[in-house]
Design an enzyme around this catalytic site. Structure first.
Site, PDB file in Angstrom:
ATOM      1  N   TRP A 364       0.834  -1.212   0.000  1.00 24.33           N
ATOM      2  CA  TRP A 364       0.000   0.000   0.000  1.00 24.33           C
ATOM      3  C   TRP A 364       0.873   1.268   0.000  1.00 24.33           C
ATOM      4  O   TRP A 364       0.393   2.354  -0.278  1.00 24.33           O
ATOM      5  CB  TRP A 364      -0.914   0.024   1.239  1.00 24.33           C
ATOM      6  CG  TRP A 364      -0.175   0.276   2.547  1.00 24.33           C
ATOM      7  CD1 TRP A 364       0.944  -0.343   2.987  1.00 24.33           C
ATOM      8  CD2 TRP A 364      -0.509   1.236   3.553  1.00 24.33           C
ATOM      9  NE1 TRP A 364       1.315   0.135   4.219  1.00 24.33           N
ATOM     10  CE2 TRP A 364       0.447   1.109   4.583  1.00 24.33           C
ATOM     11  CE3 TRP A 364      -1.537   2.169   3.707  1.00 24.33           C
ATOM     12  CZ2 TRP A 364       0.419   1.892   5.750  1.00 24.33           C
ATOM     13  CZ3 TRP A 364      -1.565   2.940   4.863  1.00 24.33           C
ATOM     14  CH2 TRP A 364      -0.598   2.807   5.858  1.00 24.33           C
ATOM     15  N   ASP A 365       2.152   1.099   0.300  1.00 26.56           N
ATOM     16  CA  ASP A 365       3.103   2.210   0.253  1.00 26.56           C
ATOM     17  C   ASP A 365       2.935   2.981  -1.065  1.00 26.56           C
ATOM     18  O   ASP A 365       3.075   4.200  -1.110  1.00 26.56           O
ATOM     19  CB  ASP A 365       4.551   1.693   0.304  1.00 26.56           C
ATOM     20  CG  ASP A 365       4.839   0.759   1.473  1.00 26.56           C
ATOM     21  OD1 ASP A 365       3.932   0.035   1.890  1.00 26.56           O
ATOM     22  OD2 ASP A 365       5.990   0.749   1.961  1.00 26.56           O
ATOM     23  N   GLU A 493       0.542  -2.492  12.463  1.00 19.16           N
ATOM     24  CA  GLU A 493       0.650  -3.958  12.448  1.00 19.16           C
ATOM     25  C   GLU A 493       0.883  -4.555  13.836  1.00 19.16           C
ATOM     26  O   GLU A 493       0.901  -5.775  13.985  1.00 19.16           O
ATOM     27  CB  GLU A 493       1.773  -4.373  11.500  1.00 19.16           C
ATOM     28  CG  GLU A 493       1.456  -3.999  10.059  1.00 19.16           C
ATOM     29  CD  GLU A 493       2.537  -4.403   9.079  1.00 19.16           C
ATOM     30  OE1 GLU A 493       3.632  -4.790   9.512  1.00 19.16           O
ATOM     31  OE2 GLU A 493       2.271  -4.316   7.868  1.00 19.16           O
TER      32      GLU A 493
HETATM   33  C1  BGC Z   1       4.965  -1.523   7.533  1.00 20.64           C
HETATM   34  C2  BGC Z   1       3.950  -1.552   6.427  1.00 20.64           C
HETATM   35  C3  BGC Z   1       4.633  -1.333   5.098  1.00 20.64           C
HETATM   36  C4  BGC Z   1       5.762  -2.317   4.909  1.00 20.64           C
HETATM   37  C5  BGC Z   1       6.548  -2.064   3.632  1.00 20.64           C
HETATM   38  C6  BGC Z   1       6.045  -2.538   7.242  1.00 20.64           C
HETATM   39  O1  BGC Z   1       7.021  -2.486   8.221  1.00 20.64           O
HETATM   40  O2  BGC Z   1       4.378  -1.801   8.766  1.00 20.64           O
HETATM   41  O3  BGC Z   1       2.985  -0.548   6.642  1.00 20.64           O
HETATM   42  O4  BGC Z   1       3.720  -1.465   4.073  1.00 20.64           O
HETATM   43  O5  BGC Z   1       6.647  -2.225   5.996  1.00 20.64           O
HETATM   44  O6  BGC Z   1       7.110  -0.802   3.627  1.00 20.64           O
END
Ligand code: BGC
Length: 772
Positions: A364-365, A493
Site C-alpha cells: 500500500w506504500d 501492524e
Molecule cells: C509496515 C507496512 C509497510 C511495509 C513495507 C512494514 O514495516 O508496517 O505498513 O507497508 O513495511 O514498507
C-alpha cells in the site's frame, strides 16, 4: 519522543546536488551499494564496484534487478491452513552486466590491495550519473589514475552505459581490460538459483547472454558492446573473446603509455519476454547496443540529463538554510524517480530497485505514500501505478473468491498481483489496501480531472472494492446495529486482527460513498459506459443502496470519556506502556519481543488514526486532531519508516512545530544516514515520499478540500526559505515560503482560486501574489 535521527551514521559529504564518499570503507560498503544505486523504473543496479570486490562477501550484495521480473518458490509453512498463499514471489537478481576489470601486467586493479589516494565516489543527482575517481598505487608501485562513470538511461529504459577511463601515471607497460556479462547470479533469499543460462555468445566487441527463470519462465536477454580507444592517439590493441560456463567476456590487451588516457565505453541493453516475444529478444538487445554505440556515450548521456533537468524543474523542493536536508530531500526524490515503474504492468517496491529487502514487493506504500509525490509533478506516473492495479484486478477478484468475499481483494504484498505474504495477520488482514487504492484513484482524478481514466478503469476498481466492503462488514446488534468490520488489521501492524479498526472503518466508508458517487456520475454523464460496466461486472442497482446503507451506518469508533478515536475496539482495554522507556536496542520490537507481548500493550508500530486524520482531514476538527495526537504520539515506536512523516504532517497542522521538525528530521536523511541500520537492504521508498509530504502537506499545509487547493504555510525556524511546484488540474503553481511571507505564482494554465490560511486567493498566469 523517539529520536532515531540521533543514531545517525553520517559518512557522506554534504552537498546540495551530490552524494560524495571521500573514503572507501568495507564496513559501510553494503550501505553505499544501496545509496549509489542507479535505475530508471525498469532496470536498477546497486552501486557495486565494476572490478568486483575482494572484501568480506558479507559486506557486499551484488544486484541488478528488472522491475516485475520475479521467481516463485513454494512458501514453507510449519502448519498450512486454507487460503495461505502457496507460492512466494522474489524480484530476481539478473545478469551481472557491470563487470569491467583491468590488469597492469599481472596485477589486477583492486581497491583493497596496494593503496588508493584522491578517492571520491559521487552520485550526481542533478545529472543522474555515478562517478568514481581515484589514483591507485599497485603493490608493485605502478600508479594509475582511474575514473569510472555510469548511468542508467531515463530516456531508453533498456539502456545502461559505463565509461571506464585509466591513465598510467608512472609507467609504460601491458594493460588488459576484461569486460564481462555474468549469468551466475543468485538472490540472497531464494533456495535455488533462479536463472539458468540458455544462450550465450561473444564476438570481438559484442556479447550476449540469454537466461530464463526456472518456475516463472521469464526470459531475459542482456547484450553488451565494448568500444575501446585512446583519447590522445590511435592505438593498436588485440581483442579476444572469453566464454565460460555461465559467463562471456571480451579481453582487450594493449601497450599502455604514461600520461595517455585509455577509455572503454560499455553499452548494455536488457530485454525480457515481457517486452518482446521470446525469439526476438536477442535481436532487440543486439540492435539496442549497436544503436547506442552509433549514437555515442555523450549523446545518450545528454538526452538522459535533459530528462532529469525537466524532472527537477517540476519536482524539486528547494530549501535555503540547511544543506544536509536539501541533499536528503533531493536524494529521496531522485531515488523515487529511479525506482518507480511507469508502464502500467509494474509498480514501485518498498525498496525500489535497490536491494532484496521485502523481496521486491509492492505494498500500500505505493498508493498512500509514493503516488502523491508523483501526482503533483508527474501525474502520468501516478496513473501508471493505478493502471498496474487495474491490470491485476482479475487476480484481486480471484483472491476475494478465495477469501469468501464479493468484489475484489487486492494483495498486501505482491509483484504479479497475487498475495505473496505468508503471515496473514500483517497482510491479508490489512483489507484497508482496497480502500487505499480507491482513495488514490479519487486523489488522482481530483488532481487531474482525468475522467477518461475514471470511466474506463478507475470505476471498475472502485465498484469492486466497494462490493468487498459491503460484503465484508456486518450489522452487529450489540453495536446498535451499526455496520462493523471485524477481524482486520489497520496500518498499525502491532494490533493485528482487531474489530473496528478506526482507519479501516473510515476508509471503507469513504470507499463505499465514493462507489455510490462514481456510479451516479457515470449514470448522469456517461450512461452508456455505465451500462457496459454494469453488465461486465454484473452490478445491480440494489448494490448501490447496500453500499449507501453500510456507509451511512458505519461504526466509527469514538470514546466520549477520552474524547479521542480509539484505534479499534480493544485498544483502550490494553495495558498502557511507557514507550520511551524501551531501550533503542529493543527496537524494532517485532524482532526483539514476542508478538503476544507487543499485542497486549497500548503500543503502536506506526501512524494509524494519525494517518487517517491526514487522509480524511476534513472529517476531524482541529481539537480532535490534537487530542488524538496527544494520545497516540507517546504510544508509538515508529518501528515502521512509514510513521514519522505522518506525525510530522499532523504536528504541523496542530501547531506543534518543534515536533513537526523533529519527526521530519527522522525521515529526510533516513537512508543516507542509516538511522535504522538497514539501508544495506535497500532504500525505503514510502519514507522518502513521506519527506516530500512533510514539507508540502506539513510545513506548507497543502490539502485539497472540495476540489480546491488550500495552503497554510509556515517556515521552520532553522530555514531561510523553501520552494516547490504543484501541478493541479492542468495548472502549475510555484509556492515559495519565506520568513512571514508566501509567494504564489501560477506558471501555467488558466486562472485558479486557491486558499491561503483560510482566505480565498485568485491566481492568474505569471502574476506573483505575496501574502503574509
Ligand atoms: C509496515 C507496512 C509497510 C511495509 C513495507 C512494514 O514495516 O508496517 O505498513 O507497508 O513495511 O514498507
Amino acid at each position: 519522543m523517539r529520536e532515531f535521527h540521533k543514531n545517525k551514521i553520517a559518512i557522506y559529504e554534504y552537498d546540495e546536488w551530490r552524494i560524495i564518499e571521500k573514503a572507501f570503507d568495507e564496513k559501510t560498503n553494503q550501505r553505499s551499494e544501496t545509496i549509489f544505486s542507479l535505475g530508471n523504473g525498469y532496470l536498477g543496479i546497486r552501486g557495486n564496484l565494476e572490478e568486483g570486490y575482494s572484501g568480506d562477501p558479507k559486506t557486499s550484495l551484488v544486484g541488478t534487478y528488472i522491475n516485475g521480473i520475479y521467481e516463485s518458490e513454494p512458501i514453507m509453512y510449519g502448519e498450512y491452513h486454507y487460503g495461505y498463499p502457496l507460492w512466494g514471489q522474489t524480484m530476481i537478481n539478473v545478469t551481472d552486466w557491470r563487470l569491467i576489470s583491468f590488469w597492469i601486467e599481472d596485477e589486477k586493479f583492486d581497491m583493497l590491495k596496494g593503496s588508493i589516494k584522491d578517492y571520491n565516489r559521487t552520485l550526481d543527482m542533478k545529472n543522474g550519473k555515478l562517478t568514481r575517481e581515484l589514483i591507485w598505487r599497485s603493490p608493485k608501485d605502478k600508479e594509475i589514475y582511474v575514473k569510472i562513470e555510469r548511468f542508467v538511461s531515463l530516456t531508453n529504459k533498456h539502456l545502461a552505459a559505463i565509461r571506464f577511463m585509466i591513465k598510467p601515471l608512472n609507467f609504460d607497460g601491458e594493460i588488459t581490460f576484461i569486460s564481462e556479462l555474468d549469468g551466475n547470479v543468485k538472490n540472497k533469499n531464494l533456495r535455488e538459483q533462479a536463472l539458468i543460462v540458455i544462450d550465450k555468445w561473444a564476438d570481438e566487441r559484442l556479447g550476449y547472454i540469454q537466461q530464463k527463470t526456472n518456475k516463472t519462465e521469464f526470459t531475459i536477454g542482456c547484450s553488451m558492446y565494448n568500444d575501446f580507444y585512446c583519447k590522445e592517439q590511435d592505438i593498436e590493441y588485440s581483442l579476444e573473446k572469453i566464454e565460460e560456463d555461465k559467463k562471456i567476456g571480451i579481453k582487450i590487451t594493449f601497450k599502455g603509455e604514461k600520461d595517455q588516457t585509455y577509455i572503454l565505453d560499455k553499452y548494455v541493453n536488457f530485454y525480457t519476454s515481457r517486452d518482446v516475444v521470446e525469439n526476438e529478444i536477442m535481436n532487440y538487445a543486439k540492435e539496442g547496443v549497436l544503436e547506442a554505440k552509433t549514437a555515442g556515450y555523450d549523446n545518450l548521456y545528454n538526452e538522459h540529463k535533459e530528462y532529469l533537468f525537466k524532472f527537477w524543474e517540476d519536482a524539486d523542493i528547494k530549501i535555503k538554510g540547511d544543506i544536509a536536508l536539501q541533499q536528503g530531500i533531493r536524494f529521496n526524490s531522485f531515488q523515487l524517480l529511479q525506482s518507480v515503474g511507469r508502464d502500467g504492468i509494474t509498480n514501485i517496491g518498498a525498496k525500489g530497485l535497490t536491494g532484496e529487502g521485502y523481496e521486491g514487493h509492492y505494498f500500500w506504500d505505493s498508493e498512500i505514500y509514493v503516488l502523491p509525490f508523483f501526482l503533483y509533478s508527474r501525474p502520468e506516473i501516478s496513473k501508471a501505478l493505478l493502471m498496474y492495479r487495474y491490470n491485476t484486478l482479475d487476480k484481486a477478484r480471484e483472491r476475494a473468491r478465495e477469501m469468501r468475499s464479493k468484489g475484489a481483494l487486492f494483495p498486501w504484498r505482491t509483484i504479479n498481483g497475487e498475495e505473496a505474504s505468508s503471515y496473514f495477520p500483517a497482510s491479508t488482514a490489512q483489507y484497508h489496501i482496497d480502500a487505499d487504492i480507491t482513495y488514490a484513484i479519487y486523489k488522482y482524478v481530483e488532481a487531474t480531472d482525468d475522467f477518461d481514466f475514471l470511466i474506463n478503469y478507475g470505476a471498475e476498481i472502485v465498484f469492486e472494492t466497494a462490493r468487498m466492503w459491503a460484503d465484508r462488514g456486518g450489522y452487529i446488534p450489540l453495536k446498535d446495529n451499526k455496520f462493523c468490520i471485524n477481524e482486520v488489521t489497520g496500518p498499525d501492524e502491532y494490533k493485528p486482527c482487531v474489530d473496528n479498526n478506526c482507519y479501516t472503518n473510515y476508509m471503507a466508508r469513504f470507499n463505499l460513498n465514493y462507489g455510490v458517487y462514481v456510479a451516479e456520475l457515470l449514470k448522469a454523464k456517461y450512461p452508456q459506459k455505465y451500462e457496459e460496466l454494469k453488465e461486465k461486472i454484473n452490478l445491480k442497482e440494489e448494490e448501490l443502496v447496500e453500499w449507501k446503507n453500510a456507509a451511512d451506518n458505519m461504526y466509527l469508533p469514538y470514546d466520549e470519556r477520552l474524547g479521542i478515536n480509539p484505534q479499534d475496539d480493544s485498544f483502550l482495554y490494553k495495558e498502557p506502556y511507557d514507550v520511551d522507556s524501551i531501550p533503542v536496542e529493543e527496537t524494532p520490537l517485532v524482532t526483539n519481543w514476542h508478538q503476544l507481548n507487543i499485542m497486549r500493550y497500548q503500543i503502536c508500530k506506526q501512524a494509524d488514526v494519525i494517518l487517517l486524520m491526514f487522509l480524511l482531514g476534513d472529517e476531524f476538527d482541529i481539537e480532535l486532531k490534537k487530542r488524538n495526537y496527544d494520545f497516540y504520539e507517546p504510544k508509538t515506536t515508529h518501528d515502521s519508516s512509514l510513521s514519522a512523516c505522518v506525525f510530522s504532517i499532523i504536528a504541523s497542522e496542530i501547531g506543534y512545530k518543534e515536533q513537526a521538525y523533529n519527526y521530519f528530521m527522522q525521515t529526510a536523511r533516513m537512508d543516507l544516514d542509516d538511522y535504522n541500520n538497514n539501508a544495506h537492504e535497500g532504500i525505503h521508498t514510502a519514507c522518502m515520499a513521506g519527506t516530500w509530504a512533510s514539507v508540502v502537506n506539513g510545513f506548507a499545509g497543502m490539502r485539497v478540500y472540495n476540489g480546491e487547493l488550500h495552503f497554510k504555510p509556515y517556515l521552520p525556524e532553522k530555514w531561510e526559505s523553501y520552494e516547490f511546484r504543484v501541478k493541479y488540474k492542468n495548472r502549475q503553481i510555484n509556492v515559495k515560503v519565506e520568513d512571514n511571507l508566501t509567494i504564489y505564482k501560477l506558471l501555467d494554465g488558466d486562472d485558479i482560486v486557491i486558499w491561503h490560511k483560510g482566505n480565498r486567493v485568485e491566481l492568474s498566469k505569471m502574476k506573483e501574489v505575496t501574502l503574509s
